[in-house]
Write a protein that holds these residues in place. Structure first.
Motif, PDB file in Angstrom:
ATOM      1  N   GLY A  77       0.843  -1.193   0.000  1.00 27.54           N
ATOM      2  CA  GLY A  77       0.000   0.000   0.000  1.00 27.54           C
ATOM      3  C   GLY A  77       0.876   1.240   0.000  1.00 27.54           C
ATOM      4  O   GLY A  77       2.023   1.205   0.448  1.00 27.54           O
ATOM      5  N   ILE A  78       0.316   2.336  -0.513  1.00 24.59           N
ATOM      6  CA  ILE A  78       1.070   3.598  -0.559  1.00 24.59           C
ATOM      7  C   ILE A  78       0.545   4.505   0.548  1.00 24.59           C
ATOM      8  O   ILE A  78      -0.650   4.802   0.587  1.00 24.59           O
ATOM      9  N   ALA A  79       1.439   4.920   1.449  1.00 20.13           N
ATOM     10  CA  ALA A  79       1.021   5.811   2.532  1.00 20.13           C
ATOM     11  C   ALA A  79       1.892   7.055   2.546  1.00 20.13           C
ATOM     12  O   ALA A  79       3.114   6.962   2.380  1.00 20.13           O
ATOM     13  N   LEU A  80       1.272   8.190   2.692  1.00 17.35           N
ATOM     14  CA  LEU A  80       2.006   9.441   2.890  1.00 17.35           C
ATOM     15  C   LEU A  80       1.080  10.465   3.520  1.00 17.35           C
ATOM     16  O   LEU A  80      -0.125  10.221   3.665  1.00 17.35           O
ATOM     17  N   ALA A  81       1.654  11.603   3.895  1.00 16.78           N
ATOM     18  CA  ALA A  81       0.875  12.593   4.647  1.00 16.78           C
ATOM     19  C   ALA A  81      -0.255  13.165   3.804  1.00 16.78           C
ATOM     20  O   ALA A  81      -0.066  13.479   2.618  1.00 16.78           O
ATOM     21  N   ALA A  82      -1.411  13.336   4.415  1.00 16.52           N
ATOM     22  CA  ALA A  82      -2.530  13.995   3.733  1.00 16.52           C
ATOM     23  C   ALA A  82      -2.096  15.383   3.276  1.00 16.52           C
ATOM     24  O   ALA A  82      -2.444  15.826   2.183  1.00 16.52           O
ATOM     25  N   ALA A  83      -1.282  16.046   4.099  1.00 15.99           N
ATOM     26  CA  ALA A  83      -0.854  17.417   3.793  1.00 15.99           C
ATOM     27  C   ALA A  83       0.079  17.490   2.587  1.00 15.99           C
ATOM     28  O   ALA A  83       0.390  18.574   2.108  1.00 15.99           O
ATOM     29  N   SER A  84       0.528  16.328   2.063  1.00 18.02           N
ATOM     30  CA  SER A  84       1.414  16.343   0.893  1.00 18.02           C
ATOM     31  C   SER A  84       0.659  16.770  -0.355  1.00 18.02           C
ATOM     32  O   SER A  84       1.261  17.231  -1.322  1.00 18.02           O
TER      33      SER A  84
END
Ligand SMILES: N[C@@H](CCC(=O)N[C@@H](CS)C(=O)NCC(=O)O)C(=O)O
Ligand SMILES: [Fe+2]
Length: 357
Positions: A77-84
């Protein structure tokens, strides 16, 4: 037990971090690089790990993330900050979230400043933190593009990173001098921009005068990373069964290595897309090659039999890359480019017909 590996991409000086739980085999990979996906996937397999998530510390400006390609290869899965602001993630992270892999977990800490979506990942026991381009070893990420803000970065470091235990090891997203890790105590004492008695105003003054050139790949990398590394043309999934050890470039082209082609000439059709004068000129041509100049290829593609995969070649590898796209449109599935073309082929001392010595 924690499995931990630090990996390096020499082109962009990026560190990728593999963290796994040896009990469950679950793993995460922080900041993978597109061109290193084959290497990273091989290591994950050899260590008997299952990649649950790829994590980004931020939307990078200097390389394309391997997140999307690893999802295709390994199902992560791909996870990163919503704020990105990136599209295409499976999980959007916020400050304070915890992301588990087996018995271990990472805490997400918002550390804006280099970009406004930057995060630091802190290991459950606070023995390690992955700081992205917030604090670097004796340095810091730049703050002159992608919503960079030196005041925000200073506060992130002072309140979110220097508040970790002094022994906590810090692992940045880059180092340009060969250093691999540091610690909170070390940076508090020795970081010339952020340590000691340096105040917020001092840091702002320092960063305003850095005067660095923009990263070479910024125009390609930022839009691609806002898609989590998905190539614009939707390619990148190899045919199954695969007829050659194919490599996919971010430009969207399949490639085979010259040494593989030389050893497997009988299994493929070599399509030379240069002009006839070049074909019979000093560089020579590969034995058995079929000549169809690039300008005629779209109209004459139907002449080419589909019994064998096609490897396209030209002088330097660029016209032939375009040829693979033309053939793809014409319905050919098994096609690849020869990177570097006849120039590299000759430089590597591989066999040719005709040509000057
Ligand atoms: N020469 C590098 C520039 C790399 C660069 O600007 N890196 C950013 C991180 S994305 C940075 O913050 N560098 C800090 C520094 O060089 O001090 C390139 O072209 O990629
Ligand atoms: Fe960066």
């Amino acid at each position: 037990m924690l499995v931990f590996r630090q990996l390096f991409d020499p082109t962009s000086s990026t560190y990728t971090y593999l963290l796994g739980c040896s009990v469950s085999g679950e793993a995460v990979l922080i900041d993978p690089v597109f061109e290193q996906v084959r290497r990273d996937a091989a290591l994950i397999n050899e260590l008997g790990l299952r990649l649950q998530w790829t994590l980004e510390t931020h939307v990078h400006a200097d390389h394309v993330t391997g997140a999307w390609l690893l999802k295709q290869k390994l199902g992560s899965g791909i996870a990163l900050a919503a704020a990105s602001g990136a599209l295409g993630a499976d999980l959007l992270l916020a400050d304070g979230d915890r992301l588990a892999f087996g018995r271990r977990s990472l805490e997400v800490r918002a550390t804006p400043g280099h970009t406004n979506g930057c995060v630091t990942y802190v290991l459950d026991d606070e023995s390690m933190a992955f700081t992205g381009d917030c604090i670097l070893i004796r340095g810091s990420g730049r703050t002159d593009f992608q919503q960079g803000d030196p005041r925000a970065l200073y506060r992130s470091v002072r309140s979110r990173i220097f508040s970790l235990p002094e022994t906590c090891l810090l692992y940045p997203a880059h180092d340009y001098r060969g250093l691999t890790a540091t610690s909170v105590a070390e940076e508090k004492k020795f970081n010339p921009r952020l340590g000691g008695e340096v105040g917020e105003g001092d840091y702002v003054g320092y960063m305003k005068n850095l005067d660095l050139p923009h990263p070479k790949k910024i125009d390609e990398a930022v839009p691609a990373n806002l898609r989590c590394g998905q190539p614009g043309n939707d390619g990148g999934v190899p045919p199954d069964p695969c007829w050659a050890p194919l490599r996919f470039t971010f430009g969207g082209v399949w490639e085979v290595e010259p040494h593989w082609l030389e050893e497997n000439l009988s299994k493929v059709r070599v399509l030379d897309v240069r002009e006839p004068s070049e074909f019979s000129g000093p560089l020579g041509h590969i034995r058995g090659a079929t000549l169809v100049p690039l300008g005629e290829l779209a109209a004459r593609a139907s002449e080419l039999p589909k019994d064998k995969p096609i490897v396209a070649v030209c002088r330097a590898g660029s016209r032939s890359a375009h040829a693979t796209a033309i053939l793809q449109k014409a319905g050919f599935a098994d096609i690849a480019n020869l990177p570097g073309g006849m120039l590299r082929w000759r430089a590597e001392g591989r066999g040719v017909e005709g040509g000057a010595l």
